[in-house]
Design an enzyme around this catalytic site. Structure first.
Site, PDB file in Angstrom:
ATOM      1  N   SER A 147      46.069  36.780  41.162  1.00 34.34           N
ATOM      2  CA  SER A 147      46.856  37.334  40.062  1.00 34.34           C
ATOM      3  C   SER A 147      48.034  36.436  39.758  1.00 34.34           C
ATOM      4  O   SER A 147      48.616  35.827  40.667  1.00 34.34           O
ATOM      5  CB  SER A 147      47.365  38.733  40.415  1.00 34.34           C
ATOM      6  OG  SER A 147      48.291  39.198  39.439  1.00 34.34           O
ATOM      7  N   TYR A 161      51.768  44.393  46.049  1.00 36.23           N
ATOM      8  CA  TYR A 161      50.694  43.751  45.289  1.00 36.23           C
ATOM      9  C   TYR A 161      50.956  42.254  45.167  1.00 36.23           C
ATOM     10  O   TYR A 161      50.057  41.437  45.404  1.00 36.23           O
ATOM     11  CB  TYR A 161      50.586  44.389  43.904  1.00 36.23           C
ATOM     12  CG  TYR A 161      49.486  43.812  43.053  1.00 36.23           C
ATOM     13  CD1 TYR A 161      48.155  44.133  43.303  1.00 36.23           C
ATOM     14  CD2 TYR A 161      49.766  42.959  41.989  1.00 36.23           C
ATOM     15  CE1 TYR A 161      47.135  43.620  42.515  1.00 36.23           C
ATOM     16  CE2 TYR A 161      48.754  42.437  41.210  1.00 36.23           C
ATOM     17  CZ  TYR A 161      47.447  42.766  41.469  1.00 36.23           C
ATOM     18  OH  TYR A 161      46.435  42.247  40.693  1.00 36.23           O
TER      19      TYR A 161
END
Length: 252
Positions: A147, A161
């Site tokens: 990501s 995350y």
């Protein structure tokens, strides 16, 4: 036109995609199959979309296999990869696409959410790679879907995350060193906001995210899949250990 020119770029290749039944994963499965690969993929709880995807690929003349396995379950993930390799006679491409997103302030972020984030987003990548390379020969490809939040986390609540996706940067470098002598490349693809059911371009948070990007739009799942297909193909054989952003300038 010669036969060589018309041969799909991934003809005779066998791919395994963990987390392939919907969203970006399903687009990756479709693209790899369209480029000639035989594709096995995992799903967790929804067999109908997974089997529909298999039917679509088979209707187009391809081969696909859906296997139920939670990426947080190391034994189930290893077994799924072994089944795929034994069913199709080997493995050439591994795509680590499974991921979870748990957001919340650090003050009361639950440890069980942290543990599952690490189990799916990090440990499964290591486990799947460890198992998959048992079946890979020279020219193998390992591609993880990270990501852009590994590079930039511009809002509150995303620490766990972001940590999990940043871990893939280091893991990719280390695995590339470990596997380079065997002719296997390892790369990490870092998407920005992508239009999926989980994060739609029409969602409540979309306008805020668009304002953070150089290109003020969400990515398409097909755009992510095309980058995966390139990294899986013969032209990307000199790329390894890289974390490559496809984020509309989110991290620019």
């Amino acid at each position: 036109m010669s036969n060589q020119a018309s041969t799909p770029s991934l003809a005779n290749k066998i791919a395994f995609v963990q987390g392939g039944s919907r969203g970006i994963g399903a687009a990756i499965v479709k693209r790899l199959a369209a480029d000639g690969a035989t594709v096995a993929f995992t799903y967790v709880t929804s067999p109908q979309p997974a089997q529909h995807l298999v039917s679509q690929i088979e209707a187009a003349g391809g081969r696909a296999l859906a296997i139920q396995a939670d990426s947080a379950d190391a034994s189930a993930l290893k077994q799924a990869i072994s089944i795929a390799a034994e069913t199709f006679g080997g493995l050439d491409i591994l795509v680590n696409n499974a991921g979870v997103l748990a957001l919340g302030p650090v003050d009361d972020f639950k440890l069980e959410d942290l543990d599952r984030t690490l189990a799916v987003n990090v440990r499964s990548v290591f486990v799947a790679t460890q198992e998959a390379v048992r079946f890979m020969k020279e020219g193998g490809r390992v591609i993880s879907i990270g990501s852009t939040n590994a590079e930039r986390m511009p809002f509150e609540g995303g620490a766990a995350y972001a940590m999990s996706k940043a871990a893939l940067v280091g893991l990719t470098k280390g695995l590339a060193r470990d596997l380079g002598k065997r002719g296997i490349t390892v790369n990490n693809l870092q998407p920005g906001p992508v239009d999926t059911d989980m994060n739609p371009a029409s969602g409540d948070f979309a306008e805020t995210l668009k304002g953070l990007m150089a290109l003020p739009r969400y990515g398409k799942v097909e755009e992510i899949a095309s980058f995966v297909a390139y990294l899986a193909g013969p032209e990307a054989g000199y790329i390894t250990g890289a974390s490559l952003s496809i984020d509309g300038g989110f991290s620019a």
